[in-house]
Every structure is written in C-alpha cells, then in structure tokens.
Design an enzyme around this catalytic site. Structure first.
Site, PDB file in Angstrom:
ATOM      1  CE1 TYR A  52     127.341 -36.035  67.114  1.00  0.00           C
ATOM      2  CE2 TYR A  52     125.012 -35.433  66.982  1.00  0.00           C
ATOM      3  CZ  TYR A  52     126.150 -35.976  66.407  1.00  0.00           C
ATOM      4  OH  TYR A  52     126.107 -36.488  65.139  1.00  0.00           O
ATOM      5  CD  GLN A  85     136.844 -40.345  57.383  1.00  0.00           C
ATOM      6  OE1 GLN A  85     135.772 -40.718  56.922  1.00  0.00           O
ATOM      7  NE2 GLN A  85     137.897 -41.129  57.432  1.00  0.00           N
ATOM      8  CG  ASN A  86     138.352 -39.853  64.238  1.00  0.00           C
ATOM      9  OD1 ASN A  86     137.571 -40.402  63.463  1.00  0.00           O
ATOM     10  ND2 ASN A  86     139.469 -40.412  64.649  1.00  0.00           N
ATOM     11  CG  ASP A  88     138.773 -38.175  68.788  1.00  0.00           C
ATOM     12  OD1 ASP A  88     139.863 -37.639  68.511  1.00  0.00           O
ATOM     13  OD2 ASP A  88     138.465 -39.317  68.380  1.00  0.00           O
ATOM     14  CG  HIS A 103     133.112 -35.819  59.070  1.00  0.00           C
ATOM     15  ND1 HIS A 103     133.238 -37.188  58.999  1.00  0.00           N
ATOM     16  CD2 HIS A 103     133.010 -35.401  57.779  1.00  0.00           C
ATOM     17  CE1 HIS A 103     133.208 -37.579  57.735  1.00  0.00           C
ATOM     18  NE2 HIS A 103     133.087 -36.512  56.968  1.00  0.00           N
ATOM     19  N   GLY A 169     142.423 -46.505  60.200  1.00  0.00           N
ATOM     20  CA  GLY A 169     141.174 -46.687  60.944  1.00  0.00           C
ATOM     21  C   GLY A 169     139.935 -46.091  60.307  1.00  0.00           C
TER      22      GLY A 169
HETATM   23  N1  APR Z   1     142.827 -49.807  64.802  1.00  0.00           N
HETATM   24  C1  APR Z   1     142.685 -49.450  63.502  1.00  0.00           C
HETATM   25  N2  APR Z   1     141.521 -49.554  62.841  1.00  0.00           N
HETATM   26  C2  APR Z   1     140.469 -50.055  63.507  1.00  0.00           C
HETATM   27  C3  APR Z   1     140.546 -50.448  64.860  1.00  0.00           C
HETATM   28  C4  APR Z   1     141.800 -50.312  65.522  1.00  0.00           C
HETATM   29  N3  APR Z   1     141.985 -50.659  66.793  1.00  0.00           N
HETATM   30  N4  APR Z   1     139.318 -50.892  65.242  1.00  0.00           N
HETATM   31  C5  APR Z   1     138.520 -50.777  64.163  1.00  0.00           C
HETATM   32  N5  APR Z   1     139.202 -50.281  63.120  1.00  0.00           N
HETATM   33  C6  APR Z   1     138.751 -49.975  61.759  1.00  0.00           C
HETATM   34  C7  APR Z   1     137.594 -50.821  61.272  1.00  0.00           C
HETATM   35  O1  APR Z   1     138.058 -52.039  60.718  1.00  0.00           O
HETATM   36  C8  APR Z   1     136.955 -49.904  60.224  1.00  0.00           C
HETATM   37  O2  APR Z   1     137.508 -50.126  58.929  1.00  0.00           O
HETATM   38  O3  APR Z   1     138.272 -48.648  61.750  1.00  0.00           O
HETATM   39  C9  APR Z   1     137.324 -48.496  60.705  1.00  0.00           C
HETATM   40  C10 APR Z   1     136.159 -47.703  61.263  1.00  0.00           C
HETATM   41  O4  APR Z   1     135.245 -47.438  60.249  1.00  0.00           O
HETATM   42  P1  APR Z   1     133.935 -46.572  60.546  1.00  0.00           P
HETATM   43  O5  APR Z   1     133.305 -47.035  61.824  1.00  0.00           O
HETATM   44  O6  APR Z   1     133.105 -46.588  59.334  1.00  0.00           O
HETATM   45  O7  APR Z   1     134.522 -45.111  60.851  1.00  0.00           O
HETATM   46  P2  APR Z   1     134.943 -43.966  59.824  1.00  0.00           P
HETATM   47  O8  APR Z   1     135.494 -44.521  58.563  1.00  0.00           O
HETATM   48  O9  APR Z   1     135.762 -42.990  60.583  1.00  0.00           O
HETATM   49  O10 APR Z   1     133.527 -43.304  59.522  1.00  0.00           O
HETATM   50  C11 APR Z   1     133.467 -42.141  58.732  1.00  0.00           C
HETATM   51  O11 APR Z   1     131.151 -41.962  59.261  1.00  0.00           O
HETATM   52  O12 APR Z   1     129.270 -41.892  60.599  1.00  0.00           O
HETATM   53  C12 APR Z   1     130.283 -41.197  60.083  1.00  0.00           C
HETATM   54  O13 APR Z   1     130.761 -39.031  60.601  1.00  0.00           O
HETATM   55  C13 APR Z   1     131.104 -40.334  60.971  1.00  0.00           C
HETATM   56  O14 APR Z   1     133.360 -39.530  60.577  1.00  0.00           O
HETATM   57  C14 APR Z   1     132.523 -40.671  60.583  1.00  0.00           C
HETATM   58  C15 APR Z   1     132.366 -41.242  59.196  1.00  0.00           C
END
Ligand code: APR
Length: 232
Positions: A52, A85-86, A88, A103, A169
């Site tokens: 982290y 969920q971010n 940041d 989160h 995203g």
């Molecule tokens: N613009 C929009 N979407 C995008 C881009 C972009 N430039 N690049 C990637 N993506 C999309 C991907 O296609 C994917 O569907 O963003 C999504 C990211 O998915 P994850 O990596 O699974 O992230 P997220 O859904 O936020 O994860 C949820 O998982 O591990 C945990 O706690 C962590 O909050 C997080 C949670």
C-alpha cells in the site's frame, strides 16, 4: 435530478493507476491472499504495508484525467454523487464534492480494532510499529477481502433515488459493491462506460458505451448537458 456515478479502477487507468483484473493488472502481479486480506496483514504486516505504501506513492504522483474532470460538469443538470470503489483521491482532486469511497481511501489510516480511530495521513508511508490512537498497529483505511463494506447501506440509499446512473471502469466482479447496479429504480437511465467489457452482469436496459473513460465520459456529459436523450 439525481445523478450517480459508480466508478471502478478503469476510470483511473488513464491517470497511470493500474486496474486489478485487466491483463497486466495488479492481481496478476500480486496474490490477493498475500496483500489484501486481514489474515495477510496478521501474517506479514510489512509486505502488506509496503504494497500500500507503493500504491500511495503511485497515486500521489498521478493526476485526475478528463473522465474525472467531466463529472463536476454534471452539477449543471442535477445533484451528483460519486460512489467509487477506488482508493485514490482523484475524484476529489478533479472537483467532485460528494464522493463515497466504498473500499476506503489510501490517504487515511486506522487502528486494527475497527473504524473508531480513522486518521488522515496524506501520502505518508505506514510502517510496522506506527500506532493508532488506541495503541494498535496502524493500517490503511481500506476494505480488504473478507471484511464488511460499512458504506454499503448509504450507497444503496443513494442508488435507489437515481434518475441517471453512470457505471464507469468496473468489471463488476466484486461484491457487494457490484450489486449496486441492481438497486436502481425502474425510471433510472443506466449508462455503462468500459472499452473491453466481456460479459456484463447488469439488469436490462442499460446503454453500453465501449470507450475509454475519458472519451466515453466526454461524449456522454456533452449529450446529457445539451439535453439529448442518447449519447453518440
Ligand atoms: N477506461 C474505462 N474502463 C477501463 C479502462 C479505461 N481506460 N481501462 C480498463 N477499463 C475497465 C476494464 O475493462 C475493466 O472492466 O475497467 C475495469 C476494471 O476492472 P477491475 O480491475 O476488476 O476493477 P474494479 O471493478 O474497480 O475492481 C473492484 O476489486 O480488487 C478489488 O478492491 C479492489 O475496488 C477494487 C475492486
């Protein structure tokens, strides 16, 4: 009009912050059970804190991108809430006022005995031996796998009133967060922005915008603020 933005890691990808489940994403480089669970922290606190600390530095050096910056423009047509969920702080730095971090947030820390002593640490590292006000080891104020999501009830209440929901995203793989998309009322218009969605686990009647977050948000905000019903 109530507008809800539901964001995931993909909205910050163009700011240089890695997503989790894309190819090259964080969960390809690290094992969840080694860095993102309470058991991992008990077993090897230094490894978890270093993970982290590294992410905090990455976020410190990142800037909000055009997707984050488009969101406050929606204030001209309604009351906007961001549920992210971010961990940041790029939504806040881009000017969004109502941001709910499902989160947790990388710039906050707390002790190991619950959420009573949450403190702002900015972008400082947390080391083994740093303590919270109750004397317990300091840890990031982040919801790890296996932990409850205390902001979930507030998030459900917000989504239930949405006239427009924009999911941007997120792979919608992580529960309970992903279940929010099923809480929208019937009247709600739901837009989903994601360039590479595979299989969408979503209720019917959503509009899919297969674009990067910055381009997708720009087009959608332009259309919503100009009174058009459908984005290009
Ligand atoms: N613009 C929009 N979407 C995008 C881009 C972009 N430039 N690049 C990637 N993506 C999309 C991907 O296609 C994917 O569907 O963003 C999504 C990211 O998915 P994850 O990596 O699974 O992230 P997220 O859904 O936020 O994860 C949820 O998982 O591990 C945990 O706690 C962590 O909050 C997080 C949670």
């Amino acid at each position: 009009m109530e507008i809800v933005i539901f964001s995931g890691a993909g909205i910050s990808a163009e700011s240089g912050i890695a997503t989790f489940r894309d190819s090259g994403g964080l969960w390809e480089q690290y094992k969840i059970e080694e860095v993102a669970t309470p058991e991992a922290f008990q077993r090897n606190p230094k490894l978890v804190l270093d993970f982290y600390n590294h992410r905090r530095k990455n976020i410190k050096n990142a800037l909000p991108n055009n997707a984050h910056k488009q969101i406050p423009l929606l204030d001209s047509i309604g009351h906007v809430t961001v549920i992210t969920q971010n961990i940041d702080d790029l939504h806040e730095r881009a000017g969004s006022k109502n941001v709910l971090h499902l989160h947790g947030c990388i710039t906050q820390a707390k002790g190991c005995n619950g959420d009573k002593f949450i403190e702002e640490i900015g972008f400082k590292d947390i080391e083994v031996g740093d303590t919270a006000k109750d004397g317990s080891q300091l840890r990031p104020h982040i919801v790890w796998f296996g932990e409850a999501v205390p902001a979930m009830n507030d998030a459900i209440e917000i989504v239930k009133k949405a006239d427009i929901m924009i999911t941007v995203g997120s792979s919608l793989n992580v529960y309970p967060a992903a279940s929010l998309v099923f809480e929208t009322p019937r009247k709600c218009q739901h837009f989903v922005i994601d360039p590479n969605v595979q299989e969408l686990n979503l209720p019917e009647n959503f509009t899919l915008i297969q674009e990067n977050a910055s381009m997708g948000m720009k087009n959608l905000v332009q259309h919503l603020t100009s009174g058009n019903k459908k984005p290009r």
